[in-house]
Design a protein around this motif. Structure first.
Motif, mmCIF file in Angstrom:
data_model
loop_
_atom_site.group_PDB
_atom_site.id
_atom_site.type_symbol
_atom_site.label_atom_id
_atom_site.label_comp_id
_atom_site.label_asym_id
_atom_site.label_seq_id
_atom_site.Cartn_x
_atom_site.Cartn_y
_atom_site.Cartn_z
ATOM 1 N N HIS A 35 0.841 -1.187 0.000
ATOM 2 C CA HIS A 35 0.000 0.000 0.000
ATOM 3 C C HIS A 35 0.884 1.247 0.000
ATOM 4 C CE1 HIS A 35 -3.051 -2.868 1.584
ATOM 5 N NE2 HIS A 35 -3.900 -2.079 0.954
ATOM 6 N N GLU A 36 0.402 2.297 -0.625
ATOM 7 C CA GLU A 36 1.073 3.590 -0.566
ATOM 8 C C GLU A 36 1.242 4.008 0.900
ATOM 9 O OE1 GLU A 36 0.336 8.091 -2.431
ATOM 10 O OE2 GLU A 36 -1.090 6.464 -2.808
ATOM 11 N N ARG A 54 -0.492 2.300 -8.710
ATOM 12 C CA ARG A 54 -1.476 3.380 -8.566
ATOM 13 C C ARG A 54 -1.105 4.265 -7.378
ATOM 14 N NH1 ARG A 54 -5.689 -0.900 -9.951
ATOM 15 N NH2 ARG A 54 -6.360 -0.345 -12.072
ATOM 16 N N VAL A 55 -1.502 5.551 -7.473
ATOM 17 C CA VAL A 55 -1.268 6.508 -6.390
ATOM 18 C C VAL A 55 -2.562 7.274 -6.127
ATOM 19 C CG1 VAL A 55 1.182 6.807 -6.911
ATOM 20 C CG2 VAL A 55 -0.502 8.329 -7.975
ATOM 21 N N THR A 56 -2.592 7.915 -4.965
ATOM 22 C CA THR A 56 -3.705 8.785 -4.611
ATOM 23 C C THR A 56 -3.315 10.223 -4.929
ATOM 24 O OG1 THR A 56 -4.320 7.293 -2.818
ATOM 25 C CG2 THR A 56 -5.261 9.505 -2.762
ATOM 26 N N THR A 57 -4.159 10.924 -5.684
ATOM 27 C CA THR A 57 -3.868 12.305 -6.054
ATOM 28 C C THR A 57 -4.205 13.239 -4.892
ATOM 29 O OG1 THR A 57 -6.086 12.830 -6.897
ATOM 30 C CG2 THR A 57 -4.554 11.699 -8.399
ATOM 31 N N GLY A 60 -7.695 13.229 -3.849
ATOM 32 C CA GLY A 60 -8.262 11.998 -3.312
ATOM 33 C C GLY A 60 -8.648 10.967 -4.337
ATOM 34 N N HIS A 61 -8.365 11.229 -5.622
ATOM 35 C CA HIS A 61 -8.673 10.261 -6.668
ATOM 36 C C HIS A 61 -7.535 9.248 -6.801
ATOM 37 C CE1 HIS A 61 -11.995 12.813 -7.660
ATOM 38 N NE2 HIS A 61 -11.210 13.825 -8.018
ATOM 39 N N THR A 62 -7.825 8.122 -7.448
ATOM 40 C CA THR A 62 -6.795 7.123 -7.713
ATOM 41 C C THR A 62 -6.302 7.279 -9.145
ATOM 42 O OG1 THR A 62 -7.741 5.553 -6.131
ATOM 43 C CG2 THR A 62 -6.276 4.658 -7.814
ATOM 44 N N THR A 89 0.728 2.270 -4.478
ATOM 45 C CA THR A 89 0.117 0.961 -4.218
ATOM 46 C C THR A 89 0.347 0.076 -5.432
ATOM 47 O OG1 THR A 89 -1.584 1.877 -2.761
ATOM 48 C CG2 THR A 89 -2.053 -0.255 -3.775
ATOM 49 N N SER A 176 -4.901 7.742 -17.630
ATOM 50 C CA SER A 176 -4.229 8.117 -16.389
ATOM 51 C C SER A 176 -2.720 8.021 -16.531
ATOM 52 C CB SER A 176 -4.716 7.226 -15.245
ATOM 53 O OG SER A 176 -4.133 7.608 -14.025
#
Length: 218
Positions: A35-36, A54-57, A60-62, A89, A176
């Motif tokens: 997990h990030e 993947r990351v969280t912007t 709050g978006h993925t 992540t 993305s």
């Protein structure tokens, strides 16, 4: 034996020594490898299967950053700093197997073979090259070209040396990775479809002209 990009500068004996020190790990499809924000305790060398990053912007978006396959690696910062945290992540999108090397394992290798220190230098240099390339593309390449380049990379990950590459990712994932919207990615894909370079299906993008795609990505 998988040809890992991270180990290419080592001699055959050094490479075999590193790989024999690694710990083999297996993951099922949809398993989360990290997990990030998790502590970074090892680097993963991908033996088989594919993983998505993947990351969280800030909103709050993925966001999907990249797709990794056999020969790729991730988590190199764990070898460089005892305080490293995972910056993304990583999820297995199919059954996958990795070889992991921890800081402790690397420390033992360095005591046995001091010349292995070159591995750390190469790791840091590879990180800088990747980040520099990403920044240059984001700042100076038109968005259409970024979409085509990301698609060409995905074709290499999914297709290998095959003439066709069936990419089992959504257009949202591709958009993305290229730092754009789905509408823009769809526009580029439709143009490639008109040129008979790709065909589009539900949840898949099939590259039917790898050479044509590579030319378009230059």
């Amino acid at each position: 034996m998988t040809d890992f990009d991270l180990l290419r500068s080592l001699s055959d004996d050094e490479r075999r020594h590193v790989l024999s020190t690694c710990t083999r790990r297996r993951f099922r499809r949809r398993d989360i490898l990290c997990h990030e924000g998790d502590p970074g305790d090892c680097v993963h060398l991908i033996q088989s299967g594919r993983q998505i990053v993947r990351v969280t912007t800030p909103l709050g978006h993925t966001a999907t950053l990249s797709l990794l396959g056999p020969g790729d690696s991730w988590g190199e910062q764990a070898l460089l700093s005892p305080h490293a945290r995972r910056t993304a992540t990583v999820v297995a999108i199919e059954d996958t197997e990795t070889l992991t090397l921890s800081r402790e394992q690397l420390a033992r290798l360095r005591r046995q073979q001091p010349q292995i220190d070159r591995f750390l230098t190469d790791t840091l240099a590879a990180q800088v090259r990747r980040l520099s390339a990403m920044v240059l593309e984001a700042l100076y390449l038109p968005v259409d070209e970024r979409v085509v380049r990301r698609l060409a990379h995905l074709a290499r990950v999914y297709g290998g040396a095959n003439a066709l590459a069936e990419i089992r990712l959504t257009q949202d994932d591709l958009a993305s990775m290229a730092g754009t919207t789905r509408a823009t990615a769809n526009k580029v894909l439709r143009e490639l479809e008109d040129k008979r370079i790709v065909t589009l299906g539900r949840g898949t993008i099939t590259v039917i002209d790898r050479a044509g795609l590579d030319r378009a990505a230059r």
